[in-house]
Enzyme design. Structure first.
Site, PDB file in Angstrom:
ATOM      1  N   HIS A  51       0.830  -1.198   0.000  1.00 23.19           N
ATOM      2  CA  HIS A  51       0.000   0.000   0.000  1.00 23.19           C
ATOM      3  C   HIS A  51       0.868   1.253   0.000  1.00 23.19           C
ATOM      4  O   HIS A  51       2.079   1.200   0.196  1.00 23.19           O
ATOM      5  CB  HIS A  51      -0.940  -0.014   1.202  1.00 23.19           C
ATOM      6  CG  HIS A  51      -2.033  -1.032   1.088  1.00 23.19           C
ATOM      7  ND1 HIS A  51      -3.075  -1.112   1.979  1.00 23.19           N
ATOM      8  CD2 HIS A  51      -2.248  -2.021   0.168  1.00 23.19           C
ATOM      9  CE1 HIS A  51      -3.891  -2.105   1.629  1.00 23.19           C
ATOM     10  NE2 HIS A  51      -3.404  -2.664   0.542  1.00 23.19           N
ATOM     11  N   GLU A  53       1.204   3.684   2.110  1.00 16.77           N
ATOM     12  CA  GLU A  53       1.920   3.977   3.349  1.00 16.77           C
ATOM     13  C   GLU A  53       3.200   3.148   3.463  1.00 16.77           C
ATOM     14  O   GLU A  53       4.235   3.642   3.913  1.00 16.77           O
ATOM     15  CB  GLU A  53       1.024   3.695   4.553  1.00 16.77           C
ATOM     16  CG  GLU A  53      -0.271   4.507   4.575  1.00 16.77           C
ATOM     17  CD  GLU A  53      -1.452   3.798   3.924  1.00 16.77           C
ATOM     18  OE1 GLU A  53      -2.569   3.969   4.425  1.00 16.77           O
ATOM     19  OE2 GLU A  53      -1.250   3.085   2.918  1.00 16.77           O
ATOM     20  N   CYS A  78      -5.525   1.142   6.343  1.00 10.51           N
ATOM     21  CA  CYS A  78      -6.299  -0.056   6.660  1.00 10.51           C
ATOM     22  C   CYS A  78      -5.925  -0.604   8.031  1.00 10.51           C
ATOM     23  O   CYS A  78      -4.811  -0.416   8.521  1.00 10.51           O
ATOM     24  CB  CYS A  78      -6.107  -1.120   5.581  1.00 10.51           C
ATOM     25  SG  CYS A  78      -4.409  -1.699   5.393  1.00 10.51           S
ATOM     26  N   THR A 199     -25.320  -3.785 -31.103  1.00  7.33           N
ATOM     27  CA  THR A 199     -23.960  -3.276 -31.277  1.00  7.33           C
ATOM     28  C   THR A 199     -22.991  -4.422 -31.531  1.00  7.33           C
ATOM     29  O   THR A 199     -22.111  -4.337 -32.394  1.00  7.33           O
ATOM     30  CB  THR A 199     -23.517  -2.477 -30.042  1.00  7.33           C
ATOM     31  OG1 THR A 199     -24.351  -1.320 -29.913  1.00  7.33           O
ATOM     32  CG2 THR A 199     -22.064  -2.037 -30.155  1.00  7.33           C
TER      33      THR A 199
END
Length: 349
Positions: A51, A53, A78, A199
């Site tokens: 993460h 940090e 977290c 489409t």
């Protein structure tokens, strides 16, 4: 602008570096400041990786400075074990005395627990710095967890006189090479891309990011009666495809294709069932690329968050399939390679 604002804006800049790679995790940036100087920075590079940090702390050359530093982070650290250890524990371990946070994390396993863990350890915590900007940065993540559906972006291209396709649905060239690259960049930033049966039949689209670098979004094809040929490009093996139908898999599809049976009505797939399935499948954000009937079903049910409409001011079709009924004022307009891109936000979604 305060110093807190300046450092938080730097967190946003760092967080943006994870766009297209961090999902389904949020984009997060972190900055560590000691004696008025940035001594460490980091961002969440990829889902499953360290993460922001962790990367910021790792970048600090002199770890002794951490005990008299302030960490700025764009999202609440977290407090739980997932693919990585809790970031709040890391901050406590290094005795960082103050943490400034933009947004509290709405993810159920966090949702204030990180702030509480830091405060229980005697760390000063400040929240809500540039909260609106932080929400916009992670609008996909926040919408997904608060509304339990993907963040939905409508996208189509139209001629100067408001047509998306020619007579009998014939494909027309509206985008330029530059705006086509822009569209593929958009695709690389989202989890899923959705089109309807017509489409898929008329345009035979690949729905990939072949004109940009990044991961292909999961393709979602609304095909009520399973009439799109298996040989079509949307079933190619380069990425996962989900076909939403009333029918069960007939065994003709390749292994990368999943047939999902959901209820339909006269207007098409039932939107509440589709949203529930996409949420449970962890499709955090979704581009809806048409055609008109499919786009209109999202507009009429107000199931959209942004719309990006490309107009070619030089192209007149005179007849064909008209663009969706969409009479709103854009937030901003951008010119790319002679075409105009209008950006809209749904205030009622």
């Amino acid at each position: 602008m305060t110093l807190d604002d300046i450092y938080m804006k730097r967190c946003f800049q760092l967080a943006e570096c994870g766009k297209g790679h961090a999902a389904p995790n949020p984009m997060v940036g972190a900055v560590i400041v000691c004696d008025g100087e940035i001594i460490g920075e980091g961002y969440h590079r990829k889902c499953g990786g360290p993460h922001a940090e962790v990367n910021a702390v790792a970048s600090v050359a002199d770890k002794s400075k951490l005990s008299r530093s302030t960490m700025y982070v764009s999202l609440e650290p977290c407090a739980h074990w997932g693919k990585t250890p809790p970031c709040a524990e890391l901050i406590i371990k290094h005795h960082i005395p103050k943490v400034v946070i933009c947004n509290v994390d709405p993810f159920p396993k966090v949702d204030g627990r990180g702030v509480q863990m830091l405060q229980d350890a005697g760390i000063e915590v400040k929240t809500g710095v540039l909260a609106d900007e932080g929400w916009h940065l992670n609008r996909r993540f926040f919408t997904f967890h608060s509304k339990r559906r993907p963040y939905i972006i409508l996208k189509w291209a139209e001629s100067a006189d408001g047509f998306v396709a020619g007579k009998n649905g014939g494909q027309i060239s509206i985008s330029t090479p530059e705006t086509l690259r822009y569209v593929h960049k958009m695709r690389a930033e989202e989890s899923g891309i959705l089109v309807g049966t017509q489409t898929a039949l008329n345009d035979n689209p690949s729905l990939t990011v072949r004109h940009w670098s990044g991961d292909n979004p999961t393709r979602i094809i609304l095909d009520r009666s399973l009439i799109v040929p298996v040989a079509n490009k949307c079933f190619s093996s380069d990425t996962q495809t989900i076909v939403v139908s009333e029918k069960d898999d007939n065994g003709n599809y390749p292994s990368n294709v999943k047939i999902v049976s959901l209820p339909f009505d006269s207007n098409g797939v039932k939107m509440d069932a589709l949203m529930k399935y996409l949420y449970e499948t962890n499709i955090q954000s979704l581009i809806v690329e048409g055609g008109t009937k499919t786009l209109q079903s999202f507009i009429d049910t107000s199931l959209w968050d942004e719309a990006r409409v490309e107009k070619n001011p030089r192209l007149l079709i005179n007849e064909g399939i008209e663009s969706p009924d969409f009479d709103l004022t854009p937030d901003r307009i951008e010119n790319i390679d002679g075409n105009v891109i209008a950006y809209y936000r749904n205030q009622n979604g």
